[in-house]
Each structure stands twice: as C-alpha cells, then as structure tokens.
Design a protein around this motif. Structure first.
Motif, PDB file in Angstrom:
ATOM      1  N   LEU A  64     107.121  54.865  66.689  1.00 41.88           N
ATOM      2  CA  LEU A  64     105.784  53.967  66.811  1.00 41.88           C
ATOM      3  C   LEU A  64     105.250  53.856  65.725  1.00 41.88           C
ATOM      4  O   LEU A  64     104.209  53.408  64.960  1.00 41.88           O
ATOM      5  N   GLU A  65     104.820  55.290  64.593  1.00 35.25           N
ATOM      6  CA  GLU A  65     104.255  55.462  63.344  1.00 35.25           C
ATOM      7  C   GLU A  65     104.790  54.708  62.930  1.00 35.25           C
ATOM      8  O   GLU A  65     103.529  53.570  62.269  1.00 35.25           O
ATOM      9  N   ASN A  66     106.793  54.286  62.427  1.00 37.16           N
ATOM     10  CA  ASN A  66     106.889  53.731  61.982  1.00 37.16           C
ATOM     11  C   ASN A  66     106.540  52.177  62.138  1.00 37.16           C
ATOM     12  O   ASN A  66     106.418  51.512  60.501  1.00 37.16           O
ATOM     13  N   LEU A  67     105.903  51.609  63.515  1.00 41.38           N
ATOM     14  CA  LEU A  67     106.121  50.311  63.819  1.00 41.38           C
ATOM     15  C   LEU A  67     104.291  50.000  63.548  1.00 41.38           C
ATOM     16  O   LEU A  67     103.986  48.476  62.597  1.00 41.38           O
ATOM     17  N   TYR A  68     103.511  50.642  63.909  1.00 41.77           N
ATOM     18  CA  TYR A  68     101.785  50.916  63.252  1.00 41.77           C
ATOM     19  C   TYR A  68     102.259  50.220  61.855  1.00 41.77           C
ATOM     20  O   TYR A  68     101.049  49.765  61.075  1.00 41.77           O
ATOM     21  N   MET A  69     102.920  50.993  61.068  1.00 39.85           N
ATOM     22  CA  MET A  69     103.314  50.701  59.172  1.00 39.85           C
ATOM     23  C   MET A  69     102.674  49.260  59.329  1.00 39.85           C
ATOM     24  O   MET A  69     102.948  48.690  58.598  1.00 39.85           O
ATOM     25  N   GLY A  70     104.354  48.742  59.864  1.00 40.95           N
ATOM     26  CA  GLY A  70     104.467  47.233  59.360  1.00 40.95           C
ATOM     27  C   GLY A  70     103.226  46.376  59.753  1.00 40.95           C
ATOM     28  O   GLY A  70     103.377  45.003  59.763  1.00 40.95           O
ATOM     29  N   ALA A  71     102.232  46.932  61.506  1.00 36.89           N
ATOM     30  CA  ALA A  71     101.021  45.792  61.617  1.00 36.89           C
ATOM     31  C   ALA A  71     100.298  45.740  60.216  1.00 36.89           C
ATOM     32  O   ALA A  71      98.422  45.812  61.146  1.00 36.89           O
ATOM     33  N   PHE A  72     100.341  46.945  59.362  1.00 37.53           N
ATOM     34  CA  PHE A  72      98.988  47.694  58.424  1.00 37.53           C
ATOM     35  C   PHE A  72      97.964  46.552  58.287  1.00 37.53           C
ATOM     36  O   PHE A  72      96.846  46.205  57.691  1.00 37.53           O
ATOM     37  N   THR A  73      98.647  44.989  57.801  1.00 35.49           N
ATOM     38  CA  THR A  73      97.693  44.349  58.018  1.00 35.49           C
ATOM     39  C   THR A  73      97.312  43.272  58.888  1.00 35.49           C
ATOM     40  O   THR A  73      95.982  42.172  59.087  1.00 35.49           O
ATOM     41  N   LYS A  74      97.800  43.644  60.191  1.00 39.30           N
ATOM     42  CA  LYS A  74      97.148  42.490  61.250  1.00 39.30           C
ATOM     43  C   LYS A  74      97.003  43.176  62.432  1.00 39.30           C
ATOM     44  O   LYS A  74      98.275  43.701  62.990  1.00 39.30           O
ATOM     45  N   ARG A  75      96.700  44.322  62.178  1.00 40.23           N
ATOM     46  CA  ARG A  75      96.309  45.546  63.336  1.00 40.23           C
ATOM     47  C   ARG A  75      95.885  45.010  64.856  1.00 40.23           C
ATOM     48  O   ARG A  75      96.517  45.703  65.533  1.00 40.23           O
ATOM     49  N   SER A  76      95.121  44.258  64.810  1.00 40.12           N
ATOM     50  CA  SER A  76      95.267  43.067  66.567  1.00 40.12           C
ATOM     51  C   SER A  76      96.357  43.111  66.926  1.00 40.12           C
ATOM     52  O   SER A  76      96.796  43.066  67.853  1.00 40.12           O
ATOM     53  N   ASN A  77      97.561  42.422  66.563  1.00 39.21           N
ATOM     54  CA  ASN A  77      98.979  42.375  67.018  1.00 39.21           C
ATOM     55  C   ASN A  77      99.762  43.783  68.079  1.00 39.21           C
ATOM     56  O   ASN A  77     100.096  43.328  68.885  1.00 39.21           O
ATOM     57  N   VAL A  78      98.816  44.411  67.331  1.00 42.97           N
ATOM     58  CA  VAL A  78      99.245  46.101  68.280  1.00 42.97           C
ATOM     59  C   VAL A  78      98.535  45.648  69.249  1.00 42.97           C
ATOM     60  O   VAL A  78      99.519  46.386  70.793  1.00 42.97           O
ATOM     61  N   LYS A  79      97.795  45.652  69.401  1.00 42.60           N
ATOM     62  CA  LYS A  79      96.583  45.720  71.001  1.00 42.60           C
ATOM     63  C   LYS A  79      96.501  43.979  71.691  1.00 42.60           C
ATOM     64  O   LYS A  79      96.799  43.882  72.761  1.00 42.60           O
ATOM     65  N   THR A  80      97.087  42.804  71.150  1.00 41.50           N
ATOM     66  CA  THR A  80      97.100  41.888  72.193  1.00 41.50           C
ATOM     67  C   THR A  80      99.119  41.378  72.706  1.00 41.50           C
ATOM     68  O   THR A  80      99.431  40.575  72.171  1.00 41.50           O
ATOM     69  N   MET A 138     110.319  56.199  71.059  1.00 42.17           N
ATOM     70  CA  MET A 138     108.948  55.674  70.474  1.00 42.17           C
ATOM     71  C   MET A 138     108.393  57.468  70.093  1.00 42.17           C
ATOM     72  O   MET A 138     107.956  56.877  68.328  1.00 42.17           O
ATOM     73  N   LYS A 139     108.420  58.122  70.208  1.00 42.90           N
ATOM     74  CA  LYS A 139     108.077  59.661  70.055  1.00 42.90           C
ATOM     75  C   LYS A 139     108.508  60.248  69.296  1.00 42.90           C
ATOM     76  O   LYS A 139     108.337  61.185  68.513  1.00 42.90           O
ATOM     77  N   GLN A 140     110.293  60.321  68.981  1.00 44.57           N
ATOM     78  CA  GLN A 140     111.054  60.297  68.000  1.00 44.57           C
ATOM     79  C   GLN A 140     111.280  60.229  67.174  1.00 44.57           C
ATOM     80  O   GLN A 140     110.514  59.214  66.247  1.00 44.57           O
ATOM     81  N   TYR A 141     111.242  61.049  65.860  1.00 43.44           N
ATOM     82  CA  TYR A 141     111.150  61.312  64.509  1.00 43.44           C
ATOM     83  C   TYR A 141     112.130  60.327  63.962  1.00 43.44           C
ATOM     84  O   TYR A 141     113.690  59.466  64.154  1.00 43.44           O
TER      85      TYR A 141
END
Length: 235
Positions: free
Chosen positions: A96-112, A129-132
């Motif tokens: 999940l944290e890796n995916l959030y890193m991919g959205a660093f330029t468009k955080r809104s995409n995670v919520k939409t 998603m909670k695994q390393y």
C-alpha cells in the motif's frame, strides 16, 4: 494525434554517446514497442524521456509542448510514468505504501478510485497490501511496480523490460493484465527484450541498434521482417 514526438534525440553518459539522433512518435491510445540488442540504448531512451538523463540534443515533445530539460517530478506530474526494469520496488515499505508513493504527484487519484482500479487489475496486491514488498515473488514485484506506475493515471506509461527474469507463465500473466489496460486505451511505450511478446502486443514497433532507429513498422510487419526474424526471433 501524437502524444509523444521524439526529434533527433541524442544522449549518453559522461562523454559516451548512447543515443544518436533518435526520432519516433507515439499516437494517443497506441502501444509502441522498442526492440534491439543489449546495449543498443533502449533503457537510456526511456530514462532520457523521463528526465533521469539529460539529453545532449533534440526535442522531447509531450502533449504538444517541448519538455526537454524538465525534471523527473515535473514529467510525472504532467502524465509520464516510468516503470524501470526488474520490478524495482521499495522493499521495506508495504504494498500500500508503494502504491501511495506512485501517487505522490496526484494524491486525489487514491481517493477517486485509482487504488481500487489497480486492485481490480492486480487482485493479489489487495490481498497482500499490508505485506512488505520484500516478501513478494518476482512476478508480484513486477505487478506492484506496474501498479505504482499506473496509480497516478498517466497519459503515457513507459515499461522497461516487464518480462525480465520471469518464468514464461508469469510473463503470460503480466501481459494478459496489460492487455486489459491496452483495451482501455492506455498509451504505452514498451522496451522489451522478449521480441515475440513485444511485437505481438504492440500496434507498432521500432528497432534500435547502436543508438539509432534502423527499422520501423506495424508489430506484425516487423515480426515478418527478415532482419528481425534472423537476429531477434531466431528464425
């Protein structure tokens, strides 16, 4: 309409020239493959387009504007997403944290809905998603790397050797999932050592040798070209 136009792009490392006046284009919604031998400059091409390597000369026209000289984060923000070879992920971060890193330029995409869209394409990522990321297999890391590249909703996805180091059954799985993205109209620039997969999957292709484009054409046309059949397909 071309979303990416590369004009006489020249680049290299220190004083060693790797790319020599490379020119090509990608239309909106098109999948274009670049094939060639090791050391031809394929990965250098993607790194230069993504801003990781500064071009020595030439133009990188993306979405109607010359982006040559733009930084990697600026290019990510305007819609160019680069997935490096080898499924490189942040090993000590969760999926999940890796995916959030991919959205660093468009955080809104995670919520939409961006996150759920990735989970629909790669269900295994939702289950874990909670695994390393370091606990994933090679194929799962590649899925995570692609998912991280997609979550920002890019206009252009650049994939560098997505089949590298994977067993054939895993390569089939990766390309089956990529086909779903292709059907949705995603624009893709693919660098791939596995010529069979590349030319079968791509709409068009270019052959890069010694830093220059030597052949171009529709994917199936290139697959039947005598030079490609001899040197890349072993026929």
């Amino acid at each position: 309409m071309s979303i990416l136009q590369i004009e006489k792009l020249t680049a290299g490392y220190n004083k060693v020239r790797i790319l020599n006046e490379v020119s090509f284009h990608i239309d909106q919604g098109e999948v274009v493959a670049v094939i060639g031998p090791n050391g031809a400059g394929k990965s250098t091409l993607l790194k230069t387009i993504s801003g990781l390597i500064k071009a020595w000369a030439g133009n990188i026209i993306f979405d109607g504007r010359n982006r040559e000289g733009s930084s990697p984060h600026e290019l990510a923000r305007i819609g160019i997403s680069y997935v490096p070879e080898g499924g490189r992920v942040f090993a000590n971060m969760t999926i999940l944290e890796n995916l959030y890193m991919g959205a660093f330029t468009k955080r809104s995409n995670v919520k939409t809905g961006g996150l759920e869209e990735i989970f629909q394409i790669f269900p295994i990522l939702k289950k874990r998603m909670k695994q390393y990321a370091c606990t994933l297999s090679g194929g799962e890391k590649q899925m995570l790397a692609i998912g991280r590249g997609l979550i920002s909703g890019p206009k252009l996805l650049m994939l560098d050797e997505p089949s590298l180091g994977l067993a054939p059954v895993l390569v089939d799985d990766i390309y089956d999932r990529l086909t779903k993205l292709k059907e949705k109209g995603l624009t893709v620039l693919l660098v791939e050592q596995n010529t069979n997969y590349a030319l079968e999957w791509a709409d068009r292709g270019y052959v890069l040798e010694n830093g220059r484009i030597v052949l171009e054409g529709r994917g199936l046309e290139l697959a039947s070209n005598p030079h490609v059949r001899k040197f890349y397909l072993g026929i």
